[in-house]
Design an enzyme around this catalytic site. Structure first.
Site, PDB file in Angstrom:
ATOM      1  N   LYS A  83      47.197 -15.349  28.682  1.00  0.00           N
ATOM      2  CA  LYS A  83      46.698 -15.135  30.067  1.00  0.00           C
ATOM      3  C   LYS A  83      47.209 -15.503  31.360  1.00  0.00           C
ATOM      4  O   LYS A  83      46.943 -15.073  32.228  1.00  0.00           O
ATOM      5  CB  LYS A  83      45.151 -16.259  29.851  1.00  0.00           C
ATOM      6  CG  LYS A  83      44.141 -15.429  30.667  1.00  0.00           C
ATOM      7  CD  LYS A  83      43.067 -15.948  30.040  1.00  0.00           C
ATOM      8  CE  LYS A  83      41.846 -15.974  31.105  1.00  0.00           C
ATOM      9  NZ  LYS A  83      40.279 -16.583  31.051  1.00  0.00           N
ATOM     10  N   GLU A 183      33.729 -15.561  34.229  1.00  0.00           N
ATOM     11  CA  GLU A 183      33.301 -16.137  33.666  1.00  0.00           C
ATOM     12  C   GLU A 183      32.243 -17.487  33.713  1.00  0.00           C
ATOM     13  O   GLU A 183      31.657 -17.618  33.087  1.00  0.00           O
ATOM     14  CB  GLU A 183      34.814 -17.183  33.233  1.00  0.00           C
ATOM     15  CG  GLU A 183      35.440 -16.750  32.262  1.00  0.00           C
ATOM     16  CD  GLU A 183      36.854 -17.286  32.077  1.00  0.00           C
ATOM     17  OE1 GLU A 183      37.571 -18.341  32.798  1.00  0.00           O
ATOM     18  OE2 GLU A 183      37.956 -16.219  32.004  1.00  0.00           O
TER      19      GLU A 183
END
Ligand code: ADP
Ligand code: MG
Length: 622
Positions: A83, A183
């Site tokens: 990521k 998120e």
């Protein structure tokens, strides 16, 4: 409260779509079931997939727990922390690469590629492998029900390119992204905080290798990121390191420092430290225990929670410094924070919980599992987007204003920042020169006054304006942003109806051709599967045809001309050979040949049947 109805993508009965937390350390899917979001479990076990890929000497890459286990035996061929590379160039990640044992290079467009076993992979392809695994596990626990639709989460600080990278990864994995959401927004949704009328929320997310703190405000169900701060190199791994250091020192004192260099020893110490850390979450005291028979090491030491806490005091302090920063950037005081949400596996640590509680002066939300809460929130959003709950508001806003460059390089804003999407706005423009027959439009994004200080999103031209004095043409420019955040700009001259438009994807790293290339790569296996199934179907069909024909060969010889009989015999021979070969092409062509050859036989048999049926019946009955 005034609710805005969602522009739902689907009006049929609510289907399930996955909510996916694509994490640096772990990834996880959740789905809306029985009226609430649920993490998918396989055989009662959590379906958390470590975001780790192992490339064996032969065969397909392996993703997840098994891949992580290979880190000890074959660390060279294991890729993790992918990521960190999404949507970045080699220069952006130079410091990452110093910390990670990767070979990396740049392609001709400046995009990073990681190497494994002599092959180069883009971070998007690697993330796609993780997404495919998460999707597989999810389908397994959904009893084989396959859903390709999903909502994927990204950190609040991800820029357009990183978000687009995430989208591309999903496309390569064969998934359809309904929406990319932040998120912290997902975590707030999982706790239903969108239901409060107005308030400020802090999301404290301590994962495996990263720390993010985000201040969000909620108004009428719409979340806005006020500020985000953190440290991309602060997470659970650092807490493990403190315990690992303790073990290293003690073992070096007994066995000398040479053992510290051993790669197997290094991995074993890391794992032992993580185990002890996790044990200390449940118990006030735990054993740090290392046993490596090959190196004749057997060592143990008891560690109390207080000791562990003291070893990590500076790490805790760094998270709180970032919290102060985020609050000051957001211009809100601690006293103005209404809710605190804990996210990330590392916030299970009691030391983290107590510090966060005393810093914010309130109990943080911990009712949901901190390593599941982001996936759960993504599942809530997926459910909304699938039309399951219409009583909720749209959650996304445009982060920056969008406008058009006007004469002299100024910007005329058409959609203001923080507008909820989907949205649409129209503005009138005109020509500035006599007999001007075309207008160039330059679309920009940003808050600055001059176009050159904003980000250029694209240009297009409107042609075919009839010659007329300056200022008389009436051009309507419409900006439309759909639920996916894709902007379409269209312009129309109202007198003549001349029009033009442009669709703007957020700037992204991969070209469509590159994505398509990876798509076909990703689907090559799927196509092979398809071919195999097609061959099997053909073989079955051909088998049945052979049997039926053999049964009627006597009738054929009796009733058909010689040529037709020979055609039938040839077709039978070819079909038997094709069945032997199992070659899809041969199967297909012999089936076609067979079909043609059996036509006269079919006609003959039908005639026979018809004659039998007609016998004894008067014409009127037919
Ligand atoms: P990310 O968001 O970075 O993908 P996670 O939120 O899954 O990662 O967090 C992973 C981290 O959480 C790891 O460092 C792991 O050791 C830690 N962790 C998991 N469970 C516990 C626990 N019970 N106590 C302390 N740390 C834990
Ligand atoms: Mg996370």
């Amino acid at each position: 409260m005034g609710y805005i109805e969602l522009n739902v993508l689907n009006t049929g009965p609510a289907q399930s779509a996955l909510g996916i937390d694509l994490g640096t350390t772990n990834s996880l899917a959740a789905v809306w079931r029985d009226g609430r979001p649920q993490v998918l479990k396989v055989d009662g076990r959590s379906s958390l997939v470590p975001s780790v890929i192992y490339f064996p000497g032969d065969g397909q890459p392996i993703v997840g727990r098994e891949a992580r286990e290979q880190a000890i035996a074959d660390p060279e061929h294991v890729l993790f922390s992918i990521k960190r590379f999404m949507g970045r160039g080699l220069k952006d990640v130079a410091s990452e690469l110093e910390r990670l044992p990767y070979r990396a290079s740049e392609n001709e467009r400046g995009l990073i590629q990681l190497e494994a076993r002599g092959r180069k992979y883009s971070p998007e392809e690697l993330s796609a492998l993780i997404l495919m695994k998460v999707h597989d596990v999810a389908c397994q626990s959904l009893a084989g029900q396959d859903t390709k639709k999903c909502v994927i989460t990204v950190p609040a600080y991800f820029d357009d390119t990183q978000r687009q990278s995430t989208r591309d990864a999903a496309r390569i994995a064969g998934l359809e992204v309904l929406r990319i959401i932040n998120e912290p927004t997902a975590a707030s949704l999982a706790y239903g905080l969108d239901q409060r009328g107005k308030g400020n929320v802090v999301v404290y997310d301590l994962g495996g290798g990263t720390f993010d703190v985000t201040v969000l405000s909620i108004e009428e169900g719409v979340f806005q990121v006020r500020a985000t701060a953190g440290d991309t190199h602060l997470g659970g791994d650092d807490f493990d390191q403190r315990l690992a250091d303790l073990a290293r020192k003690a073992i070096a004192a007994q066995h000398g420092t040479r053992v510290l260099e051993d790669p197997g020893f290094q991995q074993a110490v890391r794992l032992a430290a993580e185990q002890c850390k996790i044990a200390l979450t449940g118990d006030p005291e735990a054993e740090l225990h290392l046993s490596i028979p090959e190196l004749r090491i057997s060592w143990r030491q008891r560690v109390t929670r207080e000791e562990f806490d003291a070893l990590c005091a500076d790490l805790h302090e760094r998270t709180l410094t970032a919290c102060r920063q985020a609050l000051s950037d957001a211009k809100v005081r601690v006293s103005e924070i209404d809710e605190v949400v804990l996210v990330g596996g590392s916030t299970r640590m009691p030391g983290v919980r107590s510090r966060v509680e005393s810093f914010f002066g309130r109990k943080p939300h911990t009712e949901l599992n901190p390593d599941e809460v982001v996936a759960l929130g993504a599942a809530v959003q997926a459910h909304i987007l699938m039309g399951g709950r219409r009583d909720m508001l749209l959650l996304d806003v445009t982060p920056l204003s969008l406008g058009i460059e006007t004469m002299g390089g100024a910007v005329s804003k058409i959609i203001d920042r923080n507008s909820t999407i989907p949205c649409e706005a129209t503005e009138g423009f005109t020509t500035y020169a006599d007999n001007q027959t075309g207008i160039d439009f330059h679309i920009v994004q940003g808050e600055r006054e001059l176009a050159k200080d904003c980000r250029s999103l694209g240009r297009f031209q409107l042609k075919g304006i009839p010659p007329m004095p300056a200022g008389l043409a009436r051009v309507a420019v419409k900006f439309h942003i759909d639920a996916d955040g894709v902007l379409t700009v269209s312009a129309k001259e109202l007198g003549t109806g001349a029009n033009a438009h442009i669709e703007i994807q957020p700037m992204h790293g991969l070209t469509d051709a590159e994505v398509e290339g990876m798509l076909s790569e990703g689907f090559r296996n799927a196509r092979e599967d398809f071919e195999a199934r097609r061959a099997a179907d053909l073989a079955t069909e051909l088998g049945t045809m052979i049997q039926a024909t053999e049964k009627h060969m006597n009738a054929a010889r009796a009733g058909l001309d010689r040529e037709s009989v020979r055609d039938l015999e040839d077709a039978l021979t070819a079909a038997r050979a094709a069945l032997q070969s199992r070659d899809p092409k041969a199967l297909q062509s012999s089936r076609d040949q067979f079909e043609r050859a059996t036509l006269p036989l079919a006609a003959l048999l039908m005639n026979n049947v018809a004659q039998k049926a007609l016998m004894g019946k008067s014409l009127g009955e037919v």
